[in-house]
Design an enzyme around this catalytic site. Sequence first.
Site, PDB file in Angstrom:
ATOM      1  N   GLU A 145      25.365  42.586  43.767  1.00  0.00           N
ATOM      2  CA  GLU A 145      26.667  43.000  44.300  1.00  0.00           C
ATOM      3  C   GLU A 145      26.553  43.396  45.776  1.00  0.00           C
ATOM      4  O   GLU A 145      27.439  43.125  46.575  1.00  0.00           O
ATOM      5  CB  GLU A 145      27.213  44.179  43.493  1.00  0.00           C
ATOM      6  CG  GLU A 145      27.577  43.818  42.071  1.00  0.00           C
ATOM      7  CD  GLU A 145      27.800  45.064  41.229  1.00  0.00           C
ATOM      8  OE1 GLU A 145      28.912  45.613  41.280  1.00  0.00           O
ATOM      9  OE2 GLU A 145      26.859  45.516  40.547  1.00  0.00           O
ATOM     10  N   SER A 189      23.809  53.137  34.285  1.00  0.00           N
ATOM     11  CA  SER A 189      25.013  53.922  34.539  1.00  0.00           C
ATOM     12  C   SER A 189      24.713  55.366  34.165  1.00  0.00           C
ATOM     13  O   SER A 189      23.997  55.625  33.201  1.00  0.00           O
ATOM     14  CB  SER A 189      26.162  53.382  33.691  1.00  0.00           C
ATOM     15  OG  SER A 189      27.147  54.377  33.536  1.00  0.00           O
ATOM     16  N   LYS A 207      24.539  50.258  29.803  1.00  0.00           N
ATOM     17  CA  LYS A 207      24.775  49.384  30.946  1.00  0.00           C
ATOM     18  C   LYS A 207      23.557  49.092  31.807  1.00  0.00           C
ATOM     19  O   LYS A 207      22.679  49.919  31.976  1.00  0.00           O
ATOM     20  CB  LYS A 207      25.881  49.974  31.835  1.00  0.00           C
ATOM     21  CG  LYS A 207      27.228  49.868  31.164  1.00  0.00           C
ATOM     22  CD  LYS A 207      28.341  49.968  32.162  1.00  0.00           C
ATOM     23  CE  LYS A 207      28.431  48.708  32.984  1.00  0.00           C
ATOM     24  NZ  LYS A 207      29.525  48.790  33.938  1.00  0.00           N
ATOM     25  N   HIS A 251      36.320  25.066  39.127  1.00  0.00           N
ATOM     26  CA  HIS A 251      37.355  26.089  38.856  1.00  0.00           C
ATOM     27  C   HIS A 251      36.825  27.180  37.925  1.00  0.00           C
ATOM     28  O   HIS A 251      37.606  27.824  37.220  1.00  0.00           O
ATOM     29  CB  HIS A 251      38.614  25.476  38.230  1.00  0.00           C
ATOM     30  CG  HIS A 251      39.096  24.237  38.917  1.00  0.00           C
ATOM     31  ND1 HIS A 251      40.057  24.266  39.901  1.00  0.00           N
ATOM     32  CD2 HIS A 251      38.730  22.939  38.780  1.00  0.00           C
ATOM     33  CE1 HIS A 251      40.273  23.025  40.326  1.00  0.00           C
ATOM     34  NE2 HIS A 251      39.472  22.196  39.671  1.00  0.00           N
TER      35      HIS A 251
END
Length: 470
Positions: free
Chosen positions: A302, A289, A295, A168
């Site tokens: 992804e 970024s 970042k 979970h």
Amino acid sequence: MANKQDPTAPASENTMWGGRFAAGPDAIMEEINASIDFDRKFYAQDIEGSRAHARMLHDQGILSSADHAAIDQGLCTILSEIESGQFEFSRSLEDIHMNVESRLAELIGPVAGRLHTARSRNDQVALDFRMWVRDQTDAAQVALLAFIRSLLEKAEEHADTVMPGFTHLQTAQPVTFGHHCLAYVEMMARDLSRFRDARERMNECPLGAAALAGTGFDIDRHATAQALGFREPTRNSLDSVSDRDFALEFLSAASICATHLTRMAEEIVIWSTPQFGFVQLSDRFSTGSSIMPQKKNPDAAELVRGKGGRITGSLIGLLTVMKGLPLTYSKDMQEDKEGVFDAAETLELCLAAMTGMIKDMTVNTANMAAAAGSGYSTATDLADWLVREAGIPFREAHHVTGRAVALAESQGCELSELPIADLQELHGDITEAVYEVLTVQASVASRTSFGGTAPESVRIQIKDWHARLG
Ligand code: ARG
């Protein structure tokens, strides 16, 4: 190189079936009908299949030696024209089969027309596509093997590295990172065997089924099957020209594999957040970024996560194209190709990206270890100790442990930090020895059951994998 034609130009007459047709197709008809823009990918398979067919016709006495020599030479010329970018593909010639045949006629004259004896574009396309997909199952296996090897390397390096195991996405029990990597080795190895199985099943040659019913010519299908590397010819001509389940199996193996990759990609996304800090991706596999200088984004992971959907989409697409089609060939089946092309290319890219990411990433063992010990991850070890050392039933031990966790929670400490007096209040049989099982290291080391997370077990599995892969 694509001979994109002006849709407003008058449609040309098709020389292949000119006998039956008085007028050429409407420009829109040509637009919807042509597959040359994508099926030109089959040029090598198409020419190889034609050469094998011509040789067999010759060996069977259907084609004279002179005609066979002219056809074979012509086909070789076309192959080099295509490979050197000189070949003019024409949309009015619809597909790769007719583009090649028409060029053959230009090169060697009317004798080119003898190549299509005892053959149809229906068995031709079934052959070309099958050979192309067969090559892709080989390529997928090679790429999977490289990925598996990179996972094994990480597993070896991190057989002792502890991390939290989750259910979970909540901390469950400590595991080793090596063990986690091996979970993906198992998945990828099953994926590899799915491609291997699919290849075995698809390795039957449809050439010679002709349009759908076979042929009255005395052809030798076993000879062409063998020449083209197939185990044997297909056994039913109707099935041969209408079956596309070799492509469906490829897509299905690709989809399952891609789905596995999306799970690892997702874990990499989670693990590389500053909140988790379990791994750091290399600069080579991340981006910055344009506005937030701090970042480092896991774009490659992804994209693997996203591209999984695209591969599965191709599977669903082809299943839907094939659903309900009456036997045998229908032009719907021309729609079988592009999704497979895209899926094959996408899977290869995803596997290469995952291999690169895994090889390059830095594992923050300290962060993993700290997280492994938090969240009362050794609670099960306490319960197991009570069963083993105090002889109490597991359900009762579970209850006592639950109270220990609640106590630790209220005192803001870990289980191993609870004073012995507090533990003994929960159960009189608890002794100082319990602290030995409450550490993360002891917890993982104890799980030596076959397939368990103990470093010792992980090393056994790695050794087995090396032996299996050779
Ligand atoms: N371009 C066609 C395809 O990809 C080849 C087979 C055409 N056969 C036919 N009977 N029209 O499916």
